[in-house]
Design a protein around this motif. Structure first.
Motif, PDB file in Angstrom:
ATOM      1  N   ASN A 136       0.917  -1.107  -0.023  1.00 43.19           N
ATOM      2  CA  ASN A 136       0.081  -0.092   0.053  1.00 43.19           C
ATOM      3  C   ASN A 136       0.954   1.383   0.045  1.00 43.19           C
ATOM      4  O   ASN A 136       1.376   1.679   0.980  1.00 43.19           O
ATOM      5  CB  ASN A 136      -1.027  -0.018   1.200  1.00 43.19           C
ATOM      6  CG  ASN A 136      -2.088   0.929   0.940  1.00 43.19           C
ATOM      7  OD1 ASN A 136      -1.934   1.792   0.230  1.00 43.19           O
ATOM      8  ND2 ASN A 136      -3.042   0.937   1.753  1.00 43.19           N
ATOM      9  N   TRP A 137       1.107   1.872  -1.336  1.00 43.53           N
ATOM     10  CA  TRP A 137       2.146   2.721  -1.287  1.00 43.53           C
ATOM     11  C   TRP A 137       1.550   4.265  -0.870  1.00 43.53           C
ATOM     12  O   TRP A 137       2.270   5.127  -0.299  1.00 43.53           O
ATOM     13  CB  TRP A 137       2.388   3.161  -2.973  1.00 43.53           C
ATOM     14  CG  TRP A 137       3.290   1.733  -3.452  1.00 43.53           C
ATOM     15  CD1 TRP A 137       2.429   0.945  -4.137  1.00 43.53           C
ATOM     16  CD2 TRP A 137       4.707   1.591  -3.371  1.00 43.53           C
ATOM     17  NE1 TRP A 137       3.479   0.055  -4.745  1.00 43.53           N
ATOM     18  CE2 TRP A 137       4.784   0.424  -4.133  1.00 43.53           C
ATOM     19  CE3 TRP A 137       5.626   2.371  -2.736  1.00 43.53           C
ATOM     20  CZ2 TRP A 137       6.111  -0.287  -4.049  1.00 43.53           C
ATOM     21  CZ3 TRP A 137       6.908   1.650  -2.612  1.00 43.53           C
ATOM     22  CH2 TRP A 137       7.057   0.436  -3.389  1.00 43.53           C
ATOM     23  N   ARG A 138       0.229   4.441  -0.898  1.00 44.36           N
ATOM     24  CA  ARG A 138      -0.410   5.529  -0.482  1.00 44.36           C
ATOM     25  C   ARG A 138      -0.648   5.690   1.163  1.00 44.36           C
ATOM     26  O   ARG A 138      -1.277   6.541   1.264  1.00 44.36           O
ATOM     27  CB  ARG A 138      -1.709   5.786  -1.281  1.00 44.36           C
ATOM     28  CG  ARG A 138      -1.427   6.070  -2.970  1.00 44.36           C
ATOM     29  CD  ARG A 138      -2.598   5.782  -3.628  1.00 44.36           C
ATOM     30  NE  ARG A 138      -2.351   6.120  -5.230  1.00 44.36           N
ATOM     31  CZ  ARG A 138      -1.932   4.856  -6.054  1.00 44.36           C
ATOM     32  NH1 ARG A 138      -1.889   3.840  -5.483  1.00 44.36           N
ATOM     33  NH2 ARG A 138      -1.970   4.860  -7.221  1.00 44.36           N
ATOM     34  N   ASP A 139      -0.676   4.621   1.755  1.00 45.39           N
ATOM     35  CA  ASP A 139      -0.989   4.859   2.962  1.00 45.39           C
ATOM     36  C   ASP A 139       0.112   4.107   4.000  1.00 45.39           C
ATOM     37  O   ASP A 139      -0.185   3.254   4.768  1.00 45.39           O
ATOM     38  CB  ASP A 139      -2.076   3.869   3.505  1.00 45.39           C
ATOM     39  CG  ASP A 139      -2.928   4.003   4.916  1.00 45.39           C
ATOM     40  OD1 ASP A 139      -2.415   5.184   5.471  1.00 45.39           O
ATOM     41  OD2 ASP A 139      -3.666   3.305   5.341  1.00 45.39           O
ATOM     42  N   ASP A 154       1.154   1.448   8.291  1.00 47.71           N
ATOM     43  CA  ASP A 154       2.365   0.473   8.933  1.00 47.71           C
ATOM     44  C   ASP A 154       3.250   1.519   9.830  1.00 47.71           C
ATOM     45  O   ASP A 154       3.580   0.977  11.058  1.00 47.71           O
ATOM     46  CB  ASP A 154       3.282   0.293   7.746  1.00 47.71           C
ATOM     47  CG  ASP A 154       2.660  -0.592   6.851  1.00 47.71           C
ATOM     48  OD1 ASP A 154       1.938  -1.664   7.469  1.00 47.71           O
ATOM     49  OD2 ASP A 154       3.277  -1.128   5.900  1.00 47.71           O
ATOM     50  N   LEU A 155       3.201   2.837   9.672  1.00 43.51           N
ATOM     51  CA  LEU A 155       3.945   3.678  10.635  1.00 43.51           C
ATOM     52  C   LEU A 155       3.479   3.555  12.094  1.00 43.51           C
ATOM     53  O   LEU A 155       4.037   3.497  13.187  1.00 43.51           O
ATOM     54  CB  LEU A 155       4.061   5.064  10.537  1.00 43.51           C
ATOM     55  CG  LEU A 155       5.044   6.022  10.871  1.00 43.51           C
ATOM     56  CD1 LEU A 155       6.346   5.560  11.297  1.00 43.51           C
ATOM     57  CD2 LEU A 155       4.711   7.402  10.383  1.00 43.51           C
ATOM     58  N   GLN A 156       1.905   3.822  12.273  1.00 41.50           N
ATOM     59  CA  GLN A 156       1.362   3.755  13.392  1.00 41.50           C
ATOM     60  C   GLN A 156       1.346   2.277  14.128  1.00 41.50           C
ATOM     61  O   GLN A 156       1.504   2.163  15.105  1.00 41.50           O
ATOM     62  CB  GLN A 156      -0.281   4.026  13.352  1.00 41.50           C
ATOM     63  CG  GLN A 156      -1.048   4.362  14.513  1.00 41.50           C
ATOM     64  CD  GLN A 156      -0.390   5.612  14.966  1.00 41.50           C
ATOM     65  OE1 GLN A 156       0.084   6.633  14.468  1.00 41.50           O
ATOM     66  NE2 GLN A 156       0.013   5.515  16.326  1.00 41.50           N
ATOM     67  N   TYR A 157       1.392   1.335  13.157  1.00 41.57           N
ATOM     68  CA  TYR A 157       1.413  -0.168  13.799  1.00 41.57           C
ATOM     69  C   TYR A 157       2.894  -0.381  14.281  1.00 41.57           C
ATOM     70  O   TYR A 157       2.936  -0.863  15.692  1.00 41.57           O
ATOM     71  CB  TYR A 157       1.607  -1.028  12.630  1.00 41.57           C
ATOM     72  CG  TYR A 157       1.671  -2.529  12.993  1.00 41.57           C
ATOM     73  CD1 TYR A 157       0.536  -3.464  13.290  1.00 41.57           C
ATOM     74  CD2 TYR A 157       2.770  -3.375  13.123  1.00 41.57           C
ATOM     75  CE1 TYR A 157       0.454  -4.515  13.561  1.00 41.57           C
ATOM     76  CE2 TYR A 157       3.047  -4.666  13.539  1.00 41.57           C
ATOM     77  CZ  TYR A 157       1.752  -5.074  13.966  1.00 41.57           C
ATOM     78  OH  TYR A 157       1.736  -6.548  14.204  1.00 41.57           O
ATOM     79  N   VAL A 215      10.400   5.172  -0.536  1.00 41.07           N
ATOM     80  CA  VAL A 215      11.311   4.565   0.314  1.00 41.07           C
ATOM     81  C   VAL A 215      10.841   4.264   1.639  1.00 41.07           C
ATOM     82  O   VAL A 215      10.990   3.101   2.191  1.00 41.07           O
ATOM     83  CB  VAL A 215      12.599   5.553   0.503  1.00 41.07           C
ATOM     84  CG1 VAL A 215      13.562   4.899   1.451  1.00 41.07           C
ATOM     85  CG2 VAL A 215      13.139   5.980  -0.904  1.00 41.07           C
ATOM     86  N   ASP A 216      10.132   5.057   2.300  1.00 41.80           N
ATOM     87  CA  ASP A 216       9.481   4.745   3.569  1.00 41.80           C
ATOM     88  C   ASP A 216       8.645   3.634   3.630  1.00 41.80           C
ATOM     89  O   ASP A 216       8.603   2.685   4.518  1.00 41.80           O
ATOM     90  CB  ASP A 216       8.801   6.117   4.060  1.00 41.80           C
ATOM     91  CG  ASP A 216       9.667   7.283   4.388  1.00 41.80           C
ATOM     92  OD1 ASP A 216      10.919   7.034   4.195  1.00 41.80           O
ATOM     93  OD2 ASP A 216       8.945   8.395   4.906  1.00 41.80           O
ATOM     94  N   SER A 217       7.782   3.641   2.576  1.00 36.92           N
ATOM     95  CA  SER A 217       6.919   2.253   2.506  1.00 36.92           C
ATOM     96  C   SER A 217       7.466   1.115   2.381  1.00 36.92           C
ATOM     97  O   SER A 217       6.894   0.145   3.400  1.00 36.92           O
ATOM     98  CB  SER A 217       6.022   2.681   1.223  1.00 36.92           C
ATOM     99  OG  SER A 217       5.007   3.821   1.295  1.00 36.92           O
ATOM    100  N   LEU A 218       8.487   0.862   1.584  1.00 40.12           N
ATOM    101  CA  LEU A 218       9.233  -0.346   1.540  1.00 40.12           C
ATOM    102  C   LEU A 218       9.870  -0.630   3.132  1.00 40.12           C
ATOM    103  O   LEU A 218       9.921  -1.661   3.382  1.00 40.12           O
ATOM    104  CB  LEU A 218      10.129  -0.409   0.423  1.00 40.12           C
ATOM    105  CG  LEU A 218       9.711  -0.081  -0.892  1.00 40.12           C
ATOM    106  CD1 LEU A 218      10.818   0.084  -1.998  1.00 40.12           C
ATOM    107  CD2 LEU A 218       9.111  -1.592  -1.368  1.00 40.12           C
TER     108      LEU A 218
END
Length: 275
Positions: A17-20, A24-27, A254-257
């Motif tokens: 999910n590239w747009r959100d 994952d950050l909150q998880y 980059v962050d998403s990966l």
């Protein structure tokens, strides 16, 4: 055009999910082991120059929301840059830290590098902070850096093999053998194993131009499958990432990966803690 279609799949073979990235950050921000005071310990190993320290810095940058470079990384390959057993904590607030830590070790080499037996001792929690690795001999029991009574917080809960995706085909049989030996010991200890493929933007121009092509590029999938077959780590435990290297600002893709990989690492480690 027909040639490009053979190289690039019409649909990604793995979804992300590239747009959100906030999900994952909150998880990761909400993660907390069930036992009070428990730390999830993540041990990174792999060939020298693969990007272990850079991955730690990239994770810290994503979680802090700014560029961070506490783990010293080397820009030029000239052997093993990390010499000591080092633990990295990540700040969560002014006086708090995330309940997981990273351990960086000396890189594996075909001849010179960290001893496989030292990696095995680290997984058991028997290596103390600051131990300077000796490529010629393992840590002895009478050494001041030998931990004779490791606690569960000292032990490793997830093992991460960091590999340069661009030089996968050049991995020597000696290094592959060492990775297999370390993986075998981890399996006997009940420690889950993950692989991080770094420098994916160097694999092909299509990925460098757009990171969101990562799971559409056939040659990258083939590289992952080749590595999986060589060392035995399943495909669903292998995560390609791009470490921060020349950037001065954060990048959402980059962050998403990195967050996708980190979330899975935490899940596997938490399963180990609770087994």
């Amino acid at each position: 055009m027909a040639f490009l279609q053979k190289l690039i799949l019409s649909k990604p073979w793995r979804e992300i999910n590239w747009r959100d990235k906030q999900r994952d950050l909150q998880y990761v921000r909400n993660y907390k082991p069930k036992t009070e005071g428990q730390l999830l310990r993540i041990l990174l190993h792999g060939p020298a120059g693969a990007g272990k320290s850079s991955f730690i810095n990239s994770v810290q940058s994503v979680l802090l929301g700014r560029m961070y470079a506490l783990a010293l990384a080397n820009n030029t390959f000239s052997g093993c840059f990390t010499k000591k057993y080092t633990t990295y904590k990540i700040k969560k607030g002014a006086e708090t830290f995330y309940p997981f830590v990273f351990n960086d070790i000396m890189g594996l080499g075909p001849t010179i590098g960290v001893q496989v037996k030292d990696v095995n001792l680290a997984m058991k929690g028997k290596v103390k902070e600051g131990y300077k690795f000796n490529p010629d001999s393992k840590l002895s029991k009478d050494n001041q850096f030998y931990n004779k009574g490791p606690t569960n917080n000292d032990k490793v809960h997830v093992l991460v093999c960091v590999i340069n995706a661009n030089t996968l085909s050049q991995l020597s049989e000696n290094i592959v053998k060492k990775i297999r030996e370390i993986r075998k010991e981890a399996s006997e200890l009940g420690i889950p194993q993950v692989a991080i493929l770094t420098k994916i933007d160097q694999v092909c121009p299509e990925i460098k131009d757009d990171l969101q092509n990562i799971y559409k590029i056939k040659c990258l999938k083939e590289k992952m499958e080749m590595f999986s077959a060589k060392v035995g780590i399943p495909m669903n435990c292998i995560f390609p990432v791009k470490n921060y290297h020349e950037e001065i600002d954060l990048d959402s893709d980059v962050d998403s990966l990195i967050l996708s990989a980190l979330r899975n690492i935490i899940n596997f480690g938490d399963d180990c803690i609770n087994k």
